[in-house]
Motif scaffolding. Sequence first.
Motif, short mmCIF file in Angstrom:
data_model
loop_
_atom_site.label_atom_id
_atom_site.label_comp_id
_atom_site.label_asym_id
_atom_site.label_seq_id
_atom_site.Cartn_x
_atom_site.Cartn_y
_atom_site.Cartn_z
N HIS A 225 0.57 -1.07 0.09
CA HIS A 225 0.29 0.36 0.04
C HIS A 225 -0.23 0.77 0.09
N GLU A 226 0.60 2.35 -0.57
CA GLU A 226 0.89 3.48 -0.59
C GLU A 226 -0.59 5.23 -0.32
N ILE A 227 0.06 5.59 0.85
CA ILE A 227 -0.80 6.21 1.38
C ILE A 227 -0.21 8.06 1.40
N ASP A 228 -0.94 8.92 1.04
CA ASP A 228 -0.28 9.87 1.48
C ASP A 228 -0.42 10.69 2.33
N GLY A 229 0.02 11.77 2.86
CA GLY A 229 -0.85 12.30 4.25
C GLY A 229 0.45 13.21 5.42
N CYS A 230 -0.10 13.43 6.21
CA CYS A 230 1.00 14.11 7.10
C CYS A 230 0.66 13.50 8.66
N TRP A 231 1.70 12.66 9.09
CA TRP A 231 2.31 12.47 10.79
C TRP A 231 3.03 12.94 11.32
N ALA B 247 9.07 -6.29 17.24
CA ALA B 247 9.31 -5.06 17.76
C ALA B 247 9.59 -4.69 16.20
N VAL B 248 8.74 -3.48 16.26
CA VAL B 248 8.85 -2.52 14.46
C VAL B 248 9.27 -1.05 14.20
N ARG B 249 9.63 -0.79 13.38
CA ARG B 249 10.00 0.05 12.89
C ARG B 249 9.91 0.91 12.37
N ILE B 250 9.21 2.43 12.08
CA ILE B 250 8.96 2.73 10.54
C ILE B 250 10.41 3.80 10.32
N ASP B 251 11.17 3.14 9.51
CA ASP B 251 12.20 3.96 8.99
C ASP B 251 11.58 5.59 7.60
N ARG B 252 12.96 6.14 7.69
CA ARG B 252 12.48 7.06 6.86
C ARG B 252 13.66 7.42 6.19
N LEU B 253 12.85 7.97 4.80
CA LEU B 253 13.71 8.52 3.95
C LEU B 253 12.76 9.97 3.18
N MET C 92 5.58 -10.06 9.79
CA MET C 92 5.80 -10.34 8.53
C MET C 92 5.01 -9.15 7.95
N LEU C 93 6.01 -7.54 8.11
CA LEU C 93 5.19 -6.26 8.29
C LEU C 93 6.12 -5.12 7.76
N ALA C 94 6.18 -4.20 6.94
CA ALA C 94 7.54 -3.44 6.85
C ALA C 94 6.57 -1.81 6.42
N ALA C 95 7.00 -1.07 7.53
CA ALA C 95 6.58 -0.50 7.27
C ALA C 95 7.25 1.35 6.91
N ASP C 96 7.70 2.12 6.10
CA ASP C 96 8.39 2.65 5.73
C ASP C 96 7.43 3.92 5.47
N VAL C 97 8.39 5.33 5.61
CA VAL C 97 7.96 6.72 5.51
C VAL C 97 8.80 7.56 4.24
N THR C 98 8.18 7.90 3.67
CA THR C 98 8.76 9.13 2.57
C THR C 98 8.48 10.52 3.08
N LEU C 99 9.53 11.09 3.39
CA LEU C 99 9.09 13.01 3.64
C LEU C 99 9.16 13.77 2.21
N SER D 140 8.06 16.90 2.00
CA SER D 140 8.01 18.20 1.90
C SER D 140 7.24 18.57 3.58
N ASP D 141 7.16 19.56 3.92
CA ASP D 141 7.42 19.39 5.53
C ASP D 141 5.77 19.40 5.80
N ASP D 142 4.68 19.02 4.61
CA ASP D 142 3.13 18.78 4.97
C ASP D 142 3.31 17.83 4.32
N ARG D 143 4.27 17.05 3.76
CA ARG D 143 3.69 15.90 2.55
C ARG D 143 4.59 14.54 2.77
N MET D 144 3.30 13.92 2.95
CA MET D 144 4.47 12.29 3.56
C MET D 144 3.77 11.28 2.68
N ARG D 145 4.76 9.63 2.40
CA ARG D 145 4.00 9.00 1.45
C ARG D 145 3.95 8.21 2.79
N LEU D 146 3.26 7.68 3.38
CA LEU D 146 3.57 5.98 3.99
C LEU D 146 3.67 4.84 2.69
N HIS D 147 4.62 3.65 3.10
CA HIS D 147 4.43 2.54 2.23
C HIS D 147 4.53 1.49 3.51
#
Length: 241
Positions: free
Chosen positions: A88-94, A130-136, A169-176, A178-185
């Motif tokens: 999934h890809e979800i656009d937003g700001c968190w 344990a789970v960690r959300i990586d950030r790009l 068995m799941l992976a979550a990442d966030v791509t930054l 802009s300051d108010d726009r992100m994509r969650l993978h």
Amino acid sequence: MNHLQVLREVEARGLRLSVSGTDLRLQGPAQRVDPELVGQIRSVKAELIGYLTEAEPAGYPLTLLQRGYLIGRGDSVEIGNVASHIYHEIDGCWDIDRLEAALQAVIDRHGALRSRFTADGRQIEQPAAAVRIDRLDLRGDREAAQQARLAALREQRSHRILPHDRAPMLAADVTLLSDDRMRLHVGHDGLVMDGISMFLFFSQWWRAYAGEREPAGDMVSFGDYVAAAEAMRAKPPAERS
């Protein structure tokens, strides 16, 4: 912190803790180890040694569908080397720290999300995973460069085969972007989450992020369901069918 919380922190840093004689051995990148973590490990050393040296739980068998998914991950079949993976890809700001904590809360709640699979075809629910959300961070890139990088990330992440011997068995990442726009993978595997579970998972994740509490009460575990389904097969209606 108790020993399970310390073990979760060790795993979240990509480190591995094992028993060596009467002592503990911490393995992994040295830059991820600090005096605070070492102190936490020492404070619950006896509990960690006892937990890590316990015999592996027996677990329970796979369902027929899970068996098919597990076989399909290997090269023993002609169209193998493919996971039952949903992306999934979800656009937003968190608030990413809060998003990560909410995801951890959902994993803590559901044993199936803490399950790993053994080579001899069993599934084992771990007490903690344990789970960690990586950030790009692409905020300094031009729009064209961002879109090219996002397309490459989609190609890579949509074809993942998550390790079946490690939970979750799941992976979550966030791509930054802009300051108010992100994509969650987000990627997850059919071995631990089916279609209906997927909708429940995202709903509970959002409620946890919003600070809502899940209702109290015991839930039937997936292991209990598998055992009940196996017992039903031996009953007269199933035999007649």
